[in-house]
Design a protein around this motif. Structure first.
Motif, mmCIF file in Angstrom:
data_model
loop_
_atom_site.group_PDB
_atom_site.id
_atom_site.type_symbol
_atom_site.label_atom_id
_atom_site.label_comp_id
_atom_site.label_asym_id
_atom_site.label_seq_id
_atom_site.Cartn_x
_atom_site.Cartn_y
_atom_site.Cartn_z
ATOM 1 N N LEU A 134 10.931 -20.872 21.981
ATOM 2 C CA LEU A 134 9.813 -20.374 21.179
ATOM 3 C C LEU A 134 8.494 -21.078 21.484
ATOM 4 O O LEU A 134 7.452 -20.691 20.955
ATOM 5 C CB LEU A 134 10.141 -20.509 19.685
ATOM 6 C CG LEU A 134 11.266 -19.606 19.175
ATOM 7 C CD1 LEU A 134 11.576 -19.910 17.714
ATOM 8 C CD2 LEU A 134 10.907 -18.128 19.335
ATOM 9 N N ARG A 135 8.536 -22.078 22.348
ATOM 10 C CA ARG A 135 7.309 -22.777 22.699
ATOM 11 C C ARG A 135 6.394 -21.877 23.536
ATOM 12 O O ARG A 135 6.862 -21.129 24.406
ATOM 13 C CB ARG A 135 7.632 -24.042 23.499
ATOM 14 C CG ARG A 135 8.051 -25.211 22.637
ATOM 15 C CD ARG A 135 8.566 -26.383 23.424
ATOM 16 N NE ARG A 135 8.101 -26.492 24.795
ATOM 17 C CZ ARG A 135 8.751 -27.204 25.731
ATOM 18 N NH1 ARG A 135 9.870 -27.841 25.434
ATOM 19 N NH2 ARG A 135 8.266 -27.276 26.952
ATOM 20 N N PRO A 136 5.088 -21.945 23.302
ATOM 21 C CA PRO A 136 4.171 -21.070 24.057
ATOM 22 C C PRO A 136 4.165 -21.334 25.554
ATOM 23 O O PRO A 136 4.022 -20.398 26.349
ATOM 24 C CB PRO A 136 2.807 -21.355 23.424
ATOM 25 C CG PRO A 136 2.951 -22.670 22.728
ATOM 26 C CD PRO A 136 4.374 -22.745 22.288
ATOM 27 N N SER A 191 0.989 -18.140 23.154
ATOM 28 C CA SER A 191 1.475 -17.826 24.494
ATOM 29 C C SER A 191 0.459 -16.985 25.254
ATOM 30 O O SER A 191 -0.339 -16.257 24.662
ATOM 31 C CB SER A 191 2.803 -17.069 24.418
ATOM 32 O OG SER A 191 3.802 -17.829 23.782
ATOM 33 N N GLN A 233 7.311 -19.564 26.923
ATOM 34 C CA GLN A 233 7.161 -18.110 26.886
ATOM 35 C C GLN A 233 6.165 -17.620 27.937
ATOM 36 O O GLN A 233 6.335 -16.544 28.512
ATOM 37 C CB GLN A 233 6.726 -17.664 25.493
ATOM 38 C CG GLN A 233 7.801 -17.844 24.431
ATOM 39 C CD GLN A 233 7.469 -17.115 23.137
ATOM 40 O OE1 GLN A 233 6.379 -16.584 22.956
ATOM 41 N NE2 GLN A 233 8.434 -17.095 22.227
ATOM 42 N N ASN A 237 5.069 -15.982 20.436
ATOM 43 C CA ASN A 237 4.237 -17.080 19.947
ATOM 44 C C ASN A 237 2.762 -16.731 20.133
ATOM 45 O O ASN A 237 2.339 -16.322 21.215
ATOM 46 C CB ASN A 237 4.574 -18.377 20.693
ATOM 47 C CG ASN A 237 4.020 -19.613 19.998
ATOM 48 O OD1 ASN A 237 2.831 -19.710 19.738
ATOM 49 N ND2 ASN A 237 4.889 -20.569 19.706
ATOM 50 N N ASN A 274 4.211 -20.142 13.760
ATOM 51 C CA ASN A 274 3.250 -19.828 14.819
ATOM 52 C C ASN A 274 3.553 -18.511 15.529
ATOM 53 O O ASN A 274 2.856 -18.144 16.480
ATOM 54 C CB ASN A 274 3.224 -20.956 15.849
ATOM 55 C CG ASN A 274 2.822 -22.282 15.240
ATOM 56 O OD1 ASN A 274 1.967 -22.337 14.353
ATOM 57 N ND2 ASN A 274 3.446 -23.355 15.697
ATOM 58 N N LEU A 275 4.574 -17.803 15.065
ATOM 59 C CA LEU A 275 4.961 -16.552 15.710
ATOM 60 C C LEU A 275 4.200 -15.378 15.107
ATOM 61 O O LEU A 275 3.741 -15.433 13.960
ATOM 62 C CB LEU A 275 6.469 -16.324 15.562
ATOM 63 C CG LEU A 275 7.395 -17.430 16.072
ATOM 64 C CD1 LEU A 275 8.853 -16.984 15.969
ATOM 65 C CD2 LEU A 275 7.057 -17.830 17.505
ATOM 66 N N GLU A 333 8.620 -23.673 15.368
ATOM 67 C CA GLU A 333 7.548 -22.783 15.805
ATOM 68 C C GLU A 333 7.455 -21.501 14.983
ATOM 69 O O GLU A 333 6.533 -20.700 15.193
ATOM 70 C CB GLU A 333 7.735 -22.411 17.285
ATOM 71 C CG GLU A 333 7.463 -23.534 18.272
ATOM 72 C CD GLU A 333 5.963 -23.801 18.446
ATOM 73 O OE1 GLU A 333 5.144 -23.029 17.930
ATOM 74 O OE2 GLU A 333 5.632 -24.803 19.106
#
Length: 343
Positions: free
Chosen positions: A277-279, A299, A282, A296, A108-109, A105
């Motif tokens: 770290l997955r939306p 998120s 989070q 993220n 994507n941050l 991820e």
């Protein structure tokens, strides 16, 4: 010899249960959590439910977490350090206490989260951000006839003697962020003069970064220097607190996550890193009144989270103030010149 239908059914059921348990029992994981207790528990429960990995979690403040990693460096007992201010995570990275890992991820941050990974050679990564400020108990301020503080310098006014709480920067990442913020705002010499004046008004240096605002919520002190999201959490509980974004400007944290070097359960540690770290994960934070800005981009940002676009934020130098030399220097000077002062 023929088996009875009952024995056969029991055997099949036992095999099915064993197979199911085996499918879930994929390992163990030791997590050090430096976020709020409710959020730590949420992450632990959700990860166990999703993966079947048995999590052993302990909660410590950022400074205490860093100290534990140092103490156990030759025989690590922790696999993942999740949460807490980024400066001690960066120091742990510089001291080779954590190991490099690039999560899927990462692209994507948000930029500030990716920068945490960049400056640490991928040994830590940003998981949330929070802005520093202070909160005051509106009822207590009115009752005592105190002026409403709007700036950092206001808190050094003798009128607030015994009415301010802040954590000890040795144990608390929040308080170290405050210390580093003052140095970046005012310069080192002027900031320590300010801290000496503020010291006269401090009733207690707490161990935990969020403790001062909890004390203000209970009416034990008028003012607590903390992150704004910690104030909002108490506001949501119904306490008469007001949030102040100091007029001079303020610093912010990048809450971070690191995999410990020598982790005994490395596979599970990497699973946790991807999970955290997955939306969707989070976005669960607001369900336990954790109102930080998630890292993220996909998120969901809580409505109660601080709006960084509207705040007067300093250009916080995470690389410098997360370095071993700078952090040790500032903490030693605080111990020598501030902590030892009489009040």
């Amino acid at each position: 010899m023929k088996k009875s239908p009952l024995i056969t059914s029991m055997a099949i059921a036992l095999l099915a249960t064993t197979a199911s348990t085996g499918a879930l029992a994929k390992g163990k994981l030791n997590v050090l959590c430096s976020a709020d207790t409710d959020w730590c528990s949420l992450m632990e429960t959700r990860f166990e439910q999703e993966t079947g990995v048995k999590v052993s979690l302990i909660r410590k403040s950022s400074g205490e977490g860093y100290a534990q990693l140092r103490a156990e460096s030759k025989n690590p007992k922790i696999d993942v350090w999740w949460g807490g201010t980024g400066d001690p995570h960066l120091q742990a990275a510089k001291e080779n206490l954590t190991q490099a890992y690039r999560a899927k991820e990462l692209p994507n941050l948000l930029a500030w989260a990716q920068n945490q990974s960049l400056v640490s050679d991928n040994r830590t990564v940003g998981i949330y951000a929070g802005a520093l400020g202070f909160g005051y108990n509106e009822n207590l301020i009115k009752k005592k006839g105190l002026p409403i503080p709007q700036c950092w310098k206001d808190l050094a006014d003798p009128v607030y003697k015994g009415e301010v709480q802040i954590a000890n920067p040795n144990s608390s990442g929040t308080a170290y962020t405050a210390l580093a913020t003052f140095v970046q705002l005012f310069g080192e010499e002027d900031s320590f003069e300010y801290l000496a004046e503020l010291h006269k008004n401090v009733s207690q240096y707490t161990k935990s970064g969020s403790a001062p605002i909890k004390a203000a919520a209970r009416g034990e002190t008028a003012i607590g220097i903390v992150f704004m999201h910690d104030i909002m959490k108490q506001v949501k509980k119904g306490f008469p607190l007001k949030i102040v974004a100091p007029c001079e400007g303020t610093g912010y944290e990048v809450g971070s996550m690191s995999i410990v070097k020598g982790a005994r359960h490395l596979k599970e540690a990497k699973m946790w890193a991807e999970f955290a770290l997955r939306p969707d994960i989070q976005s669960l934070a607001q369900s336990v009144n954790a109102f930080q800005v998630p890292s993220n981009q996909a998120s969901s940002i809580p409505a109660e989270a601080p709006n960084f676009d509207e705040l007067k934020l300093i250009d916080y130098d995470f690389a410098k103030y997360g370095s071993v030399a700078t952090r040790r220097h500032l903490l030693q000077r605080w111990d020598d010149e501030i902590k030892s002062l009489a009040r």
